[in-house]
Design a protein around this motif. Structure first.
Motif, short mmCIF file in Angstrom:
data_model
loop_
_atom_site.label_atom_id
_atom_site.label_comp_id
_atom_site.label_asym_id
_atom_site.label_seq_id
_atom_site.Cartn_x
_atom_site.Cartn_y
_atom_site.Cartn_z
N LEU A 195 2.30 -5.35 9.18
CA LEU A 195 3.22 -5.43 8.00
C LEU A 195 2.49 -6.13 6.99
O LEU A 195 3.13 -6.16 5.69
CB LEU A 195 4.60 -6.24 8.36
CG LEU A 195 5.25 -5.69 9.37
CD1 LEU A 195 6.35 -6.69 9.81
CD2 LEU A 195 5.96 -4.43 8.87
N ALA A 196 1.39 -6.78 7.06
CA ALA A 196 0.53 -7.51 6.17
C ALA A 196 -0.61 -7.47 6.65
O ALA A 196 -0.94 -7.51 7.91
CB ALA A 196 1.04 -8.90 5.99
N SER A 197 -1.57 -7.55 5.38
CA SER A 197 -3.14 -7.68 5.92
C SER A 197 -3.86 -9.13 6.11
O SER A 197 -4.79 -9.22 6.49
CB SER A 197 -3.95 -6.91 4.95
OG SER A 197 -3.71 -7.55 3.85
N ASP A 198 -2.82 -9.78 5.63
CA ASP A 198 -3.25 -11.40 5.54
C ASP A 198 -1.75 -12.15 5.82
O ASP A 198 -0.83 -11.71 4.94
CB ASP A 198 -4.02 -11.82 4.47
CG ASP A 198 -4.11 -13.14 4.22
OD1 ASP A 198 -3.45 -14.08 4.44
OD2 ASP A 198 -5.25 -13.41 4.10
N PRO A 199 -1.75 -13.07 6.61
CA PRO A 199 -0.44 -13.87 6.76
C PRO A 199 0.06 -14.58 5.25
O PRO A 199 1.27 -14.58 5.02
CB PRO A 199 -0.59 -15.21 7.64
CG PRO A 199 -2.07 -14.94 7.89
CD PRO A 199 -2.70 -13.77 7.54
N ASN A 200 -1.02 -14.79 4.38
CA ASN A 200 -0.56 -15.34 3.04
C ASN A 200 0.03 -14.13 2.25
O ASN A 200 0.63 -14.55 1.48
CB ASN A 200 -1.84 -16.03 2.48
CG ASN A 200 -2.20 -17.03 3.10
OD1 ASN A 200 -1.45 -18.16 3.58
ND2 ASN A 200 -3.50 -17.26 3.27
#
Length: 143
Positions: free
Chosen positions: A123-128
């Protein structure tokens, strides 16, 4: 190095997993994330619980909470019932689970898992870059 104070886990801290069955991918929709945040913020203002960390996945809620005026058993069922009233017909809670977090290592382990869950699920490439977690707090939960 842990940033937790001595005796930080004397008041019970819990990791809660609340999957949704039936209706599916709701919790990352602004409307439903706002409903969750409003209820959690109200419960915090009333000192029932304290939200330490959260991640809303499309079909599940992951929370780390600290007990306040209410023990987990007294707070959790009314919370789930209140949220369910705002969800579409057919939505239901799946197999909700909880686990007591007893020390800093366990807390950091669960917080790390929650932070990276959207990355692991694609769902995202980075948690940020994931909006509905404690880092970005787009849901505007009082942390």
């Amino acid at each position: 190095m842990s940033s937790h104070f001595p005796n930080a886990f004397d008041t019970p801290v819990w990791y809660l997993f609340m999957p949704l069955s039936g209706e599916g991918k709701l919790f990352t929709e602004k409307r439903y994330a706002s409903i969750l945040a409003a209820r959690l913020n109200d419960d915090q203002r009333n000192a029932m619980i304290k939200v330490e960390e959260y991640t809303f996945m499309p079909d599940a809620i992951h929370l780390i909470i600290r007990e306040g005026a209410l023990q987990l058993e007294m707070w959790w069922e009314p919370f789930k019932d209140a949220i369910l009233k705002h969800l579409p017909e057919g939505a239901a809670w799946g197999n909700c689970t909880y686990e007591r977090i007893s020390d800093a290592a366990a807390f950091e382990h669960r917080a790390f898992e929650m932070l990276y869950l959207p990355v692991w699920k694609g769902l995202a490439s980075d948690p940020n870059g994931y909006a509905y977690n404690s880092v970005n707090n787009r849901a505007k939960i009082d942390l």
